[in-house]
Design an enzyme around this catalytic site. Structure first.
Site, short mmCIF file in Angstrom:
data_model
loop_
_atom_site.label_atom_id
_atom_site.label_comp_id
_atom_site.label_asym_id
_atom_site.label_seq_id
_atom_site.Cartn_x
_atom_site.Cartn_y
_atom_site.Cartn_z
N LYS A 1 -0.35 4.90 -3.98
CA LYS A 1 -0.61 3.50 -4.32
C LYS A 1 -1.99 3.39 -4.96
O LYS A 1 -2.99 3.85 -4.38
CB LYS A 1 -0.58 2.69 -3.02
CG LYS A 1 -0.03 1.30 -3.13
CD LYS A 1 0.15 0.75 -1.71
CE LYS A 1 0.50 -0.71 -1.71
NZ LYS A 1 0.48 -1.25 -0.34
N VAL A 2 -2.04 2.81 -6.16
CA VAL A 2 -3.33 2.63 -6.84
C VAL A 2 -3.49 1.15 -7.19
O VAL A 2 -2.50 0.46 -7.43
CB VAL A 2 -3.42 3.49 -8.14
CG1 VAL A 2 -3.27 4.97 -7.84
CG2 VAL A 2 -2.39 3.05 -9.17
#
Ligand code: G3P
Length: 217
Positions: free
Chosen positions: A83-84
């Site tokens: 997750k960014v």
């Protein structure tokens, strides 16, 4: 619609998983903090328990550092989605990690243009935060509808992961609009089963049953 559970609470995930309600899990730094557990340890335990993707979030702010963290998180298990955040550096990291074959969930999305960029950068999932838009008197659900329309216009394969779901109405509306996935806290998923007329009807049935004096077992 796929259901992801938005928590790092292993017991809560296990209960829903036994019911077939868990297509994936999302975590973030706040949820890891709430669990009180080590990120690698708890993420591994969750990823071994469920078949679907388990999102684990980077905390670096610069693209190269995000990529390095993402690669490390991805080593925890084969079903990790890195997750960014939806920043310019986050988009760079998304591009790099997805080109390496990693599943990437781009999070903290608050506009349709941001979602368009994430799809262009190769995101597997885009996470628009409904509740947090509602918190500031904007229409979170309209964002889901706008992204749905844009992604459908151009056949983007990025899946819409409606996040920051706080209420059963959020869940219903996201499903009605056609969000591919919703990620919700376990208590919201449990509340989706509740209806006062179900409780009232059950009470009446049981009262009448008592009058018959019968037993099934
Ligand atoms: O999925 C994102 C979620 O954890 C954020 O939810 O309620 O903190 O806005 P909330």
């Amino acid at each position: 619609m796929k259901f992801f559970v938005d928590t790092a609470d292993v017991a809560a995930i296990a209960e829903l998983n036994d019911l077939g309600m868990v297509d994936g899990v999302t975590t973030n730094p706040s949820l890891i903090m709430k669990s009180g557990r080590d990120i690698t340890e708890v993420t591994k335990e969750i990823a071994e328990m469920i078949e679907g993707p388990v999102s684990a979030e980077v905390v670096a702010l610069e693209a190269d550092a995000m990529v390095a963290e993402g690669r490390k998180l991805a080593q925890i298990a084969p079903n990790i989605a890195v997750k960014v955040p939806l920043t310019w550096d986050g988009l760079k990291a998304c591009r790099q990690l997805s080109s390496e074959g990693h599943t990437v969930n781009v999070t903290l999305c608050f506009s349709a243009n941001q979602a368009l960029l994430a799809a262009k950068a190769g995101a597997s999932f885009i996470s628009p935060f409904i509740g947090r838009l509602d918190d500031i008197n904007l229409d979170g659900m309209q964002l889901i509808a706008d992204i749905r329309q844009i992604y459908d216009n151009y056949d983007f394969e990025t899946e819409i992961l409606a996040a920051s779901i706080r209420t059963v109405n959020h869940a219903f509306e996201a499903a009605r609009i056609g969000s591919d996935i919703m990620t919700a806290p376990p208590e919201v998923i449990r509340k989706m089963a509740q209806h006062p007329l179900t409780d009232k009807g059950l009470e009446a049935f049981l009262k009448d049953w008592e009058k018959t004096g019968q037993k099934i077992l």
